[in-house]
Design a protein around this motif. Structure first.
Motif, mmCIF file in Angstrom:
data_model
loop_
_atom_site.group_PDB
_atom_site.id
_atom_site.type_symbol
_atom_site.label_atom_id
_atom_site.label_comp_id
_atom_site.label_asym_id
_atom_site.label_seq_id
_atom_site.Cartn_x
_atom_site.Cartn_y
_atom_site.Cartn_z
ATOM 1 N N PRO A 17 12.989 23.854 -115.341
ATOM 2 C CA PRO A 17 12.798 23.886 -116.736
ATOM 3 C C PRO A 17 11.623 22.941 -117.169
ATOM 4 C CG PRO A 17 14.844 22.786 -116.604
ATOM 5 C CD PRO A 17 14.110 23.467 -114.949
ATOM 6 N N VAL A 18 11.009 22.880 -118.286
ATOM 7 C CA VAL A 18 10.032 21.831 -118.832
ATOM 8 C C VAL A 18 10.550 21.457 -120.147
ATOM 9 C CG1 VAL A 18 7.672 21.517 -119.503
ATOM 10 C CG2 VAL A 18 8.315 23.039 -117.603
ATOM 11 N N ALA A 19 10.603 19.928 -120.379
ATOM 12 C CA ALA A 19 11.065 19.593 -121.580
ATOM 13 C C ALA A 19 10.469 18.228 -121.929
ATOM 14 C CB ALA A 19 12.844 19.316 -121.619
ATOM 15 N N GLY A 20 10.624 17.644 -122.975
ATOM 16 C CA GLY A 20 10.120 16.210 -123.349
ATOM 17 C C GLY A 20 8.862 16.443 -123.961
ATOM 18 N N LYS A 21 8.282 15.322 -124.526
ATOM 19 C CA LYS A 21 7.422 14.903 -125.173
ATOM 20 C C LYS A 21 6.338 14.120 -124.749
ATOM 21 C CE LYS A 21 8.797 17.883 -128.502
ATOM 22 N NZ LYS A 21 7.839 19.029 -128.757
ATOM 23 N N THR A 22 6.589 13.187 -123.611
ATOM 24 C CA THR A 22 5.838 11.857 -123.492
ATOM 25 C C THR A 22 4.581 12.501 -122.784
ATOM 26 O OG1 THR A 22 6.757 11.977 -121.121
ATOM 27 C CG2 THR A 22 7.836 10.410 -122.819
ATOM 28 N N THR A 23 3.636 11.631 -122.531
ATOM 29 C CA THR A 23 2.110 12.046 -122.303
ATOM 30 C C THR A 23 2.299 12.095 -120.479
ATOM 31 O OG1 THR A 23 1.144 10.898 -123.852
ATOM 32 C CG2 THR A 23 -0.173 11.476 -122.265
ATOM 33 N N PRO A 24 1.898 13.105 -120.117
ATOM 34 C CA PRO A 24 1.898 13.255 -118.307
ATOM 35 C C PRO A 24 0.556 12.471 -117.863
ATOM 36 C CG PRO A 24 1.247 15.303 -119.434
ATOM 37 C CD PRO A 24 1.499 14.531 -120.582
ATOM 38 N N LEU A 25 0.695 12.043 -116.527
ATOM 39 C CA LEU A 25 -0.299 11.490 -115.811
ATOM 40 C C LEU A 25 -1.174 12.674 -115.053
ATOM 41 C CD1 LEU A 25 -2.009 9.066 -115.381
ATOM 42 C CD2 LEU A 25 -0.631 8.579 -113.401
ATOM 43 N N LEU A 26 -2.033 13.456 -115.815
ATOM 44 C CA LEU A 26 -2.614 14.495 -115.100
ATOM 45 C C LEU A 26 -4.133 14.631 -115.597
ATOM 46 C CD1 LEU A 26 0.319 17.472 -115.627
ATOM 47 C CD2 LEU A 26 -0.505 16.254 -113.520
ATOM 48 N N PRO A 27 -4.809 15.476 -114.464
ATOM 49 C CA PRO A 27 -6.087 15.698 -115.154
ATOM 50 C C PRO A 27 -6.032 16.960 -116.009
ATOM 51 C CG PRO A 27 -5.811 16.375 -112.783
ATOM 52 C CD PRO A 27 -4.664 15.692 -113.254
ATOM 53 N N GLU A 28 -7.330 17.173 -116.708
ATOM 54 C CA GLU A 28 -7.121 18.113 -117.500
ATOM 55 C C GLU A 28 -6.491 19.339 -117.466
ATOM 56 O OE1 GLU A 28 -11.057 18.531 -119.360
ATOM 57 O OE2 GLU A 28 -11.129 16.533 -120.010
ATOM 58 N N ALA A 29 -7.010 19.897 -116.003
ATOM 59 C CA ALA A 29 -6.353 21.205 -115.620
ATOM 60 C C ALA A 29 -5.192 20.810 -114.823
ATOM 61 C CB ALA A 29 -7.308 22.042 -114.961
ATOM 62 N N SER A 30 -3.808 21.050 -115.381
ATOM 63 C CA SER A 30 -2.672 20.808 -114.302
ATOM 64 C C SER A 30 -2.357 22.192 -113.507
ATOM 65 C CB SER A 30 -1.443 20.496 -115.282
ATOM 66 O OG SER A 30 -1.401 21.313 -116.310
ATOM 67 N N LEU A 31 -1.727 21.879 -112.520
ATOM 68 C CA LEU A 31 -1.606 23.131 -111.652
ATOM 69 C C LEU A 31 -0.408 23.854 -112.022
ATOM 70 C CD1 LEU A 31 -2.952 21.588 -108.468
ATOM 71 C CD2 LEU A 31 -3.953 23.306 -109.834
ATOM 72 N N PHE A 32 0.721 22.819 -112.353
ATOM 73 C CA PHE A 32 1.969 23.648 -112.773
ATOM 74 C C PHE A 32 2.452 23.223 -114.216
ATOM 75 C CE2 PHE A 32 2.303 22.665 -107.909
ATOM 76 C CZ PHE A 32 2.846 23.652 -107.630
ATOM 77 N N PRO A 33 3.555 24.076 -114.743
ATOM 78 C CA PRO A 33 3.926 23.590 -115.919
ATOM 79 C C PRO A 33 4.220 22.510 -116.127
ATOM 80 C CG PRO A 33 5.052 25.846 -115.075
ATOM 81 C CD PRO A 33 4.117 25.240 -113.845
ATOM 82 N N VAL A 34 3.689 21.656 -117.156
ATOM 83 C CA VAL A 34 3.720 20.398 -117.318
ATOM 84 C C VAL A 34 5.180 19.756 -117.554
ATOM 85 C CG1 VAL A 34 2.941 18.404 -118.591
ATOM 86 C CG2 VAL A 34 1.236 20.165 -118.024
ATOM 87 N N ASP A 35 5.621 18.916 -116.568
ATOM 88 C CA ASP A 35 7.021 18.099 -116.950
ATOM 89 C C ASP A 35 6.693 17.037 -117.875
ATOM 90 O OD1 ASP A 35 9.412 17.159 -117.145
ATOM 91 O OD2 ASP A 35 9.630 17.037 -114.801
ATOM 92 N N THR A 36 7.065 16.958 -119.184
ATOM 93 C CA THR A 36 6.416 15.698 -119.900
ATOM 94 C C THR A 36 7.545 14.711 -119.761
ATOM 95 O OG1 THR A 36 7.438 16.693 -121.851
ATOM 96 C CG2 THR A 36 5.222 17.010 -121.611
ATOM 97 N N MET A 37 8.445 14.810 -119.159
ATOM 98 C CA MET A 37 9.583 13.952 -118.911
ATOM 99 C C MET A 37 9.418 13.100 -117.487
ATOM 100 S SD MET A 37 11.447 14.016 -121.759
ATOM 101 C CE MET A 37 12.716 13.089 -121.182
ATOM 102 N N ALA A 38 8.670 13.579 -116.808
ATOM 103 C CA ALA A 38 8.571 13.072 -115.638
ATOM 104 C C ALA A 38 7.876 11.517 -115.404
ATOM 105 C CB ALA A 38 7.652 13.847 -114.661
ATOM 106 N N ASP A 39 8.360 10.849 -114.735
ATOM 107 C CA ASP A 39 7.749 9.441 -114.708
ATOM 108 C C ASP A 39 7.324 9.173 -113.419
ATOM 109 O OD1 ASP A 39 7.104 6.538 -114.873
ATOM 110 O OD2 ASP A 39 8.679 6.212 -116.220
ATOM 111 N N PRO A 40 6.049 9.239 -113.169
ATOM 112 C CA PRO A 40 5.467 9.064 -111.755
ATOM 113 C C PRO A 40 5.655 7.669 -111.211
ATOM 114 C CG PRO A 40 3.783 9.331 -113.489
ATOM 115 C CD PRO A 40 4.964 9.558 -114.149
ATOM 116 N N ALA A 41 5.747 6.719 -112.266
ATOM 117 C CA ALA A 41 5.971 5.378 -111.677
ATOM 118 C C ALA A 41 7.458 5.272 -111.062
ATOM 119 C CB ALA A 41 5.879 4.298 -112.668
#
Length: 1005
Positions: A17-41
């Protein structure tokens, strides 16, 4: 063996599932549905901690590979939806940005001082020392100073090697961050730096998808333009000092010092895709760019001078430049379609011939007019600028850079074969003398012929076509600037004489600088003998005397591929010193010898990792330079800046100026290292040390298991980094195993080793060599600048190598590992997937061969690591290499990529059954997946299993309804969504990781 079971797409875990509102760290064209809750750090910290745990466990469990264990852990977390594919993508982007910024920082420290004022002050000191070596004594006579200033000391050559690992926009960001200044030269403010970092964080870290020869050429032109501006700045500093010290004579100067050259578009060695029209068109673009540069310079001078007599002369110069630029623009326009179209070729030919007068084919008249303008001005500042303009016209004429053409010795031999009866190798001892006599006779009887574009189009042999191209260039584009003619894989004097014959035949003998490229083992061992035998020909000897030059090229890339980089540098240096003796023996001390090093920016190709100053001394060791000085022979050193990795140093004006400052320091400052270096006092140890490396690496290269290692994943872990065409085979078939490293070119060869985690081409054999006399090794590392510099290459390579990484890539292909996982998993569907992968790998039978070569590399590397540790402890001198933080990023990137490879293999087990199509079986297709040849595999799958049936006649109006749904209505949208697209997306991230690894190591290949 039973066919492995394949699984339904429905067996795959559901998309997270994909949820959340934070800004992801991705180039303009993401490859997978964007997980805005992911925190890469947070994910990075978690994986680092897990990896550290596995590292600590491996100390008591030598059978556990921490890289492989982390990859398995990441796979499990993906399976359980604890992390999403988007989270992994964002983490890779974060790590790539970190690696990018690490590279930017390294560029700045590598070049050294980048402040333009300080570099200008340093250059002034160098020039002043030439004019007045002793401040207590009067200056040297003007003519002596002039002789130093008006000759080439160094040449910077921009080549088109495939090292474009990122795009031009991000390369400019790298250059600006490295220099600490923007493209206008202003120091980066905190906000400006933050903006550049943000570009890197959201940028797409890959080469341009359309990486064409034209794109590479435009890139090189930008680098060349900045280099020209930096060179003009150098000339201004020279004239400033000259005006002060020689107030009555300085206006006569035409400063040279550094030449600029390019072979982008002129290198035909192994490239059938570059046509004669491409080459001439690109050379015209080089001309046009320089004409426009001169016009800008002249326009500024006219504005500052006004209506004075000098201004009127400059207006005449501008009108000539304007007419030439207009004519050149028209020639470029009609050149585009000339290669394959006879009427267009005729039109292009008429444009060349008709523009011979107005288009300008030499700068002689412009130089005379610049001198007239100079004579008409009293203003010292304006006079300096006019002398600078004249120097630019005299030195580089009608081109942004000098031209280097290249082809292979085999192409030359094929062209002359019938005329000399060449039936064996040119150096066959049975016929060698006959071949030499035959070619000498041909040279003696050669009468110059004239050609036109029709002659060129009709010619079938590539070598003669190249000479015709050069002849047309010399007639219609640039009639005065010397042209380098580089011959790859030269192993015989016969090759040089063939080149001389064609040079004479096509009227180019006075213009062409014939240069052998010594890169093979045979050539490096016998290069001095090859030159000496060529000089025994009265024709070749007369040619060298007449041109006043002997040009030789050394290839660090291919020699390093076959001898090992560390041994190659020793053989190249030894050959340089022997060449000095040959020239002295033949009484040629009045000529200039040009020594061109085609190295790269990577340690695998002679790019020293510590600093630009060390790089220049590594390529041209001071003792070898002093050997020529001892014999009173002038030397011009040249070195290449290769592709994207090399151009980056010239994409920001102050960075380009800093590079030229380092070059001048290397050739003009007194060299203290030339005396008393202990490595030269112990030739027996040195010879045996490097011979041990050579022997080890020679054995390794001939080991078919080493070829298997290079070919198993091959270059598929990297994006295509150059414009050289790659044959795309629709009928895939089973991938052919690499049988010898010679099937890979040097840069891909080295790139594969970087991506596999053990830089064997640089560290291979050092364990054997250092273990022989460890005390002597440590003593030389501590006391010899030359030896220490060579070992710094090894130390850096060791710092970015890791046996656990290489083992993880190899053990991924171990059927036993997959079966062990199958025996321990509690998930029935996963068990079947694992067993299926194991069955495919068993059929391919790669692991046993790879494990054997791994053990060979492992034993030597462990010995080297121990030797380096003891030396560092005993001397107190730390080892050169990346820091612990950079190393941690590298290891994490490799671990993630191993997990992605596993993911792709598991997805491959879900490919639906299909009957053989286009000669392709499922087993062959899966073998391609194992080799990571994913793009053509997915293309084939998308054709075999279309996601929809466009134009299905059953859906059209035929006047009556139908409820029957036939087989033609079946689509494979689910397979595309859950199998093909994810496979392609994981592969894309896998290659992004390849770019990040390249950033941390510093360069491609």
């Amino acid at each position: 063996m039973a066919r492995p079971q394949r699984h339904k797409v429905s067996d795959l875990p559901p998309a997270p599932p994909v949820a959340g509102k934070t800004t992801p760290l991705l180039p303009e064209a993401s490859l997978f549905p964007v997980d805005t809750m992911a925190d890469p750090a947070v994910l990075e910290a978690s994986l680092r901690e897990t990896l550290q745990d596995y590292r600590e466990r491996s100390e008591v469990d030598p059978f556990g590979d921490p890289i492989l264990m982390l990859a398995l852990d990441l796979t499990r977390r993906l399976d359980k939806n604890e992390i999403t594919p988007s989270a992994v993508e964002q983490l890779v982007q974060r790590l790539t940005t970190t690696a990018f910024l690490d590279k930017a920082k390294r560029i700045g420290t590598y070049v050294g001082e980048t402040d333009p004022d300080r570099n200008a002050a340093g250059i002034r000191s160098l020039i002043r020392a030439l004019a007045q070596p002793d401040a207590e004594l009067p200056p040297v006579p003007f003519e002596r100073f002039r002789a130093s200033i008006e000759r080439w000391h160094y040449g910077v050559v921009f080549t088109a090697h495939p090292t474009f690992s990122t795009n031009l926009e991000l390369s400019r960001v790298l250059a600006q961050l490295g220099a600490g200044r923007d493209l206008t030269g202003a120091s980066l403010s905190q906000d400006a730096r933050a903006k550049l970092v943000a570009e890197a964080a959201t940028g797409e870290h890959r080469p341009p998808s359309a990486l064409t020869l034209n794109a590479e050429h435009d890139w090189s032109m930008e680098a060349l333009s900045n280099a020209q501006s930096a060179l003009e700045k150098v000339h201004g500093l020279v004239l400033e000092i000259a005006q002060e010290i020689y107030p009555n004579e300085w206006r006569a100067l035409n400063p040279q010092l550094i030449s600029l050259a390019t072979w982008v578009g002129y290198d035909h060695d192994g490239r059938a895709d570059i046509t004669w029209a491409d080459t001439l068109r690109l050379r015209l673009k080089v001309k046009l760019t320089q004409l426009r540069r001169h016009r800008r310079t002249v326009a500024t001078l006219i504005k500052d001078i006004g209506s004075a007599p000098a201004g009127a002369v400059l207006e005449l110069i501008d009108s000539l430049l304007a007419l030439a630029a207009k004519q050149t623009e028209e020639q470029i326009a009609v050149a585009r379609d000339a290669a394959g179209n006879l009427p267009e070729a005729q039109r292009f030919a008429r444009a060349l011939v008709g523009g011979q007068e107005s288009g300008l084919t030499d700068a002689a008249r412009l130089v005379q007019l610049a001198t007239r303008a100079l004579d008409a001005t009293e203003d010292g500042v304006i006079a300096q600028r006019l002398v600078g303009l004249r120097a630019s016209l005299a030195g580089h004429g009608l081109g942004l850079g000098h031209s280097h053409f290249r082809l292979n010795s085999t192409q030359l031999h094929n062209a002359i074969r019938k005329q000399v009866g060449l039936e064996t190798g040119a150096d066959d001892p049975t016929y060698r003398r006959s071949y030499l006599n035959a070619i000498n006779d041909l040279i003696a009887g050669a009468e110059p012929v004239t050609v036109n574009l029709g002659s060129l189009m009709a010619e079938q042999t590539s070598a003669k076509r190249m000479f015709m191209m050069i002849a047309e260039l010399a007639k219609h584009i640039d009639a005065e600037t010397p042209i380098r003619f580089l011959i790859a894989e030269t192993e015989s004097a016969f090759t040089l004489l063939v080149a001389l014959y064609y040079a004479r035949l096509f009227g180019l003998e006075d213009r062409l600088e014939i240069s052998p490229l010594f890169e093979t083992i045979s050539a490096l061992e016998r290069g001095d003998q090859i030159i000496e035998e060529a000089l025994r020909s009265p024709h070749y000897r007369a040619y060298v005397k007449k041109t006043g030059k002997l040009c030789v090229q050394f290839g660090f890339s291919d020699s390093g591929r076959y001898l090992g980089q560390t041994a190659a540098t020793f053989w190249i240096e030894r050959l340089r010193m022997r060449l000095a003796s040959v020239l002295a023996r033949h009484g040629l001390d009045h000529i200039q010898v040009v020594l061109f090093n085609t190295h790269g920016e990577s340690i695998g190709r002679g790019g020293h990792p510590v600093s630009m100053a060390d790089r220049l001394r590594y390529l041209a060791p001071p003792v070898s330079r002093s050997e020529f000085v001892l014999h009173d022979i002038q030397v011009k050193e040249e070195s290449s800046f290769q592709g994207g990795d090399g151009y980056v140093y010239f994409l920001q004006p102050d960075l380009a100026f800093a590079c030229l400052a380092r070059v001048l320091e290397s050739v003009l400052a007194p060299e203290r290292e030339a005396a008393d270096d202990p490595i030269y006092a112990n030739p027996d140890y040195t010879t045996e040390f490097f011979a041990a490396i050579k022997q080890y690496f020679s054995d390794l290269v001939e080991d078919p298991n080493y070829a298997t290692l290079l070919g198993v994943y091959g270059t598929n872990m990297l994006y295509k980094t150059g414009s050289r065409p790659v044959k795309r085979q629709h009928d895939l078939g089973r991938p052919a195993d690499l049988s010898h490293p010679s099937q890979l070119r040097a840069i891909p060869n080295n790139g594969v080793l970087q991506q596999m985690g053990l830089l064997a081409n640089t560290v291979g054999g050092l364990g054997r060599a250092t273990s022989k006399e460890p005390e002597q090794f440590c003593a030389l590392r501590a006391t010899s600048p030359r030896f220490a510099r060579a070992m710094q290459m090894v130390e850096f390579a060791a710092s970015v190598s890791d046996l656990d990484v290489l083992r993880a890539y190899i053990d991924t292909l171990d059927p036993g590992m997959w079966l062990n996982r199958a025996g321990r998993t509690k998930l029935p569907a996963r068990r079947e997937e694992l067993k299926a992968v194991a069955a495919h790998l068993e059929r391919l039978d790669l692991h046993a061969r790879l494990s054997k070569v791994f053990r060979h590399l492992q034993a030597d590397y462990l010995a080297l690591r121990e030797s380096l540790r003891l030396c560092a402890e005993s001397s107190g001198k730390p080892l050169v290499g990346v820091g612990e933080e950079q190393r941690a990023v590298l290891i994490l990137l490799h671990s993630i990529r191993v997990a992605l490879i596993h993911r792709i293999l598991l997805l491959g087990t879900h490919i639906p059954d299909f009957s053989p199509q286009h000669g392709l079986t499922f087993e062959e297709l899966f073998a391609r997946i194992v080799h990571l040849d994913i793009e053509p595999v997915v293309e084939a799958l998308e054709e075999i299993f279309p996601d929809r049936h466009d134009g299905d006649p059953a859906g059209l109006d035929f006047g009556e309804p139908a409820t029957y749904k036939g087989g033609s209505a079946q689509t494979y949208e689910q397979e595309h969504e859950q199998l093909f697209r994810p496979m392609k997306s994981w592969f894309e991230i896998l290659r992004r990781i390849g770019t990040a690894i390249t950033y941390e190591i510093g360069a491609v290949g």
